[in-house]
Design a protein around this motif. Structure first.
Motif, mmCIF file in Angstrom:
data_model
loop_
_atom_site.group_PDB
_atom_site.id
_atom_site.type_symbol
_atom_site.label_atom_id
_atom_site.label_comp_id
_atom_site.label_asym_id
_atom_site.label_seq_id
_atom_site.Cartn_x
_atom_site.Cartn_y
_atom_site.Cartn_z
ATOM 1 N N GLU A 7 0.851 -1.202 0.000
ATOM 2 C CA GLU A 7 0.000 0.000 0.000
ATOM 3 C C GLU A 7 0.878 1.241 0.000
ATOM 4 O O GLU A 7 1.761 1.398 0.853
ATOM 5 C CB GLU A 7 -0.912 -0.004 1.221
ATOM 6 N N SER A 9 -0.693 4.506 -1.508
ATOM 7 C CA SER A 9 -1.547 5.434 -2.256
ATOM 8 C C SER A 9 -1.466 6.872 -1.776
ATOM 9 O O SER A 9 -1.776 7.794 -2.530
ATOM 10 C CB SER A 9 -3.001 4.966 -2.209
ATOM 11 N N SER A 48 5.966 10.537 -2.331
ATOM 12 C CA SER A 48 6.492 9.504 -3.221
ATOM 13 C C SER A 48 7.959 9.212 -2.933
ATOM 14 O O SER A 48 8.395 8.052 -2.981
ATOM 15 C CB SER A 48 6.310 9.907 -4.689
ATOM 16 N N THR A 93 -1.801 -1.674 -4.369
ATOM 17 C CA THR A 93 -2.802 -0.653 -4.698
ATOM 18 C C THR A 93 -2.392 0.057 -5.981
ATOM 19 O O THR A 93 -1.280 0.552 -6.093
ATOM 20 C CB THR A 93 -2.909 0.380 -3.572
ATOM 21 N N TYR A 94 -3.304 0.104 -6.966
ATOM 22 C CA TYR A 94 -2.990 0.773 -8.233
ATOM 23 C C TYR A 94 -3.883 1.982 -8.514
ATOM 24 O O TYR A 94 -3.612 2.784 -9.408
ATOM 25 C CB TYR A 94 -3.069 -0.225 -9.389
ATOM 26 N N CYS A 95 -4.969 2.146 -7.752
ATOM 27 C CA CYS A 95 -5.848 3.298 -7.901
ATOM 28 C C CYS A 95 -6.842 3.301 -6.749
ATOM 29 O O CYS A 95 -7.064 2.255 -6.126
ATOM 30 C CB CYS A 95 -6.601 3.260 -9.237
ATOM 31 N N GLY A 97 -5.372 7.426 -5.945
ATOM 32 C CA GLY A 97 -4.424 7.967 -4.984
ATOM 33 C C GLY A 97 -3.506 8.981 -5.648
ATOM 34 O O GLY A 97 -3.773 9.440 -6.765
ATOM 35 N N LEU A 102 1.497 6.033 -5.854
ATOM 36 C CA LEU A 102 1.000 4.760 -6.365
ATOM 37 C C LEU A 102 2.039 4.039 -7.211
ATOM 38 O O LEU A 102 2.212 2.819 -7.115
ATOM 39 C CB LEU A 102 -0.259 4.992 -7.208
ATOM 40 N N HIS A 125 -8.023 0.689 -4.169
ATOM 41 C CA HIS A 125 -7.880 1.125 -2.781
ATOM 42 C C HIS A 125 -9.207 1.094 -2.021
ATOM 43 O O HIS A 125 -9.255 0.730 -0.836
ATOM 44 C CB HIS A 125 -7.296 2.543 -2.760
ATOM 45 N N ALA A 354 -0.634 2.607 -12.950
ATOM 46 C CA ALA A 354 -1.353 3.172 -11.803
ATOM 47 C C ALA A 354 -2.256 4.293 -12.298
ATOM 48 O O ALA A 354 -1.978 4.911 -13.331
ATOM 49 C CB ALA A 354 -0.366 3.693 -10.771
ATOM 50 N N TRP A 360 -12.609 5.724 -9.884
ATOM 51 C CA TRP A 360 -11.938 4.427 -9.844
ATOM 52 C C TRP A 360 -12.708 3.308 -10.522
ATOM 53 O O TRP A 360 -12.149 2.364 -11.031
ATOM 54 C CB TRP A 360 -11.656 4.035 -8.396
#
Length: 364
Positions: A7, A9, A48, A93-95, A97, A102, A125, A354, A360
């Motif tokens: 995780e 995001s 990030s 998690t790819y979306c 965020g 991500l 997410h 991502a 979403w």
């Protein structure tokens, strides 16, 4: 089946290992709250970079659990004594965020899956927050997955970036019934706290101040209604009203006394509770559901949690709320949802991207 979840995001970096979508073997979470507190909110670029610095170390910690004792089910992994080779799949998690945040988790997850010759599972997410209700508290090992919770059911998800009511028809089939038109509930808490001069993140402090309130002064916060929708939310007007009220009081009388902040926190919380419970009640009436899952970081708030317990008690509804440590962003919930996505055949490849968009449901 052992799934390693990732995780990243927003401003928590987390890696976990979960067995069969329910039993948490490890769940390592590193919060960036202290880093972002000086800015009054999350700075995407800083977030990030912090994910990049932390994710490898957290993965090592998650894999250090002595519970990785089940034999590997993947072909070719049997001969290795390396714990990581016992991981059957990697979920991340790819979306939705922060896109930079991500990408750190998605790319690390894809690289790890490639090394292991294991499936990579992209996880939404919001779905993951709902899946947190399937996770078993440590004292309940051996209890059936999800504590007996199975779809269909109604779900309410509230966090710093999302507030939604959804119909869950299967472990992977979600339908949005209502969502916020502007600010999320958690965002409204944080911005109201900031206007009161409280530190970030402000949700826990608002809860604490509301507990201390003894005044009965009514500041007449308007109840937000959304034209044309019974189930959509709007928190921007409530937040703006409070901010303007505080600024006006400061212009007239200087800094607010702590007792007045307690009163503001209590009445703001009551307003949010009414907004949430009235819409959930209506959604239960419309859908006929007898089970309700409430998840997301806002569910750590004891006032909201107690109000929902009271509502469900009055309506004879089964209420499922994740353990408090699984309410906020964490990788255990990602691994849990990843288990069900894998069962449904929803895996991704090395080309998996991502998506930052809050829209979403257009992404798988």
């Amino acid at each position: 089946m052992l799934i390693l979840g990732i995780e990243s995001s927003c401003d928590e970096t987390s890696v976990a290992v979960v067995r069969d979508g329910a039993e948490v073997l490890s769940n390592i979470v590193l919060s960036q709250a202290d880093i972002h507190a000086k800015y009054g909110g999350v700075v995407p670029e800083i977030a990030s970079r912090a994910h990049t610095e932390a994710i490898y170390s957290l993965c090592e910690q998650a894999l250090a659990t002595p519970d990785l004792r089940s034999p590997p089910s993947r072909k070719g992994a049997e001969a290795s004594g390396d714990k990581i080779m016992k991981i059957d799949a990697v979920a991340a998690t790819y979306c939705p965020g922060l896109i930079g945040a991500l990408l750190v988790g998605v790319n690390f997850g894809k690289a790890l899956a490639y090394k292991l010759n294991a499936p990579f599972i992209p996880v939404n997410h919001i779905k993951a927050h709902v899946a947190a209700a399937y996770l078993l508290p440590p004292s309940q090992k051996g209890v059936p997955a999800g504590r007996g919770l199975k779809p269909p059911f109604l779900a309410f998800i509230a966090s710093g970036g999302h507030t939604s009511i959804m119909q869950i028809d299967s472990y992977t089939d979600f339908k949005i019934l209502g969502m916020t038109r502007d600010d999320a509930a958690g965002e409204a808490f944080d911005k109201t706290a900031r206007a009161m001069g409280l530190d970030y993140p402000g949700g826990a402090l608002i809860e604490k101040y509301a507990d201390l309130n003894i005044e009965k002064t009514d500041i007449k916060i308007p109840f937000a209604k959304v034209e044309g929708s019974e189930l959509d939310f709007s928190f921007s007007g409530v937040k703006t009203y409070i901010i303007n009220y505080i600024n006006t009081r400061r212009q007239k009388n200087g800094e607010l006394p702590e007792t007045e902040k307690y009163n503001i926190a209590a009445q703001f919380t009551d307003n949010i509770i009414l907004s949430i419970t009235s819409r959930i009640k209506r959604a239960l009436e419309i859908t006929g559901n007898k089970k309700l899952v409430c998840a997301g970081g806002v569910m750590a708030n004891s006032h909201i949690k107690n109000a929902l317990k009271d509502l469900c008690s009055r309506l004879n509804i089964e209420l499922y709320i994740p353990d408090k440590k699984y309410c906020g962003d964490n990788a255990a919930m990602v691994a849990a949802q990843g288990f069900y996505e894998f069962q449904a055949g929803n895996t991704g490849g090395l080309s998996q991207n991502a998506f930052a968009s809050a829209d979403w449901f257009s992404q798988n």
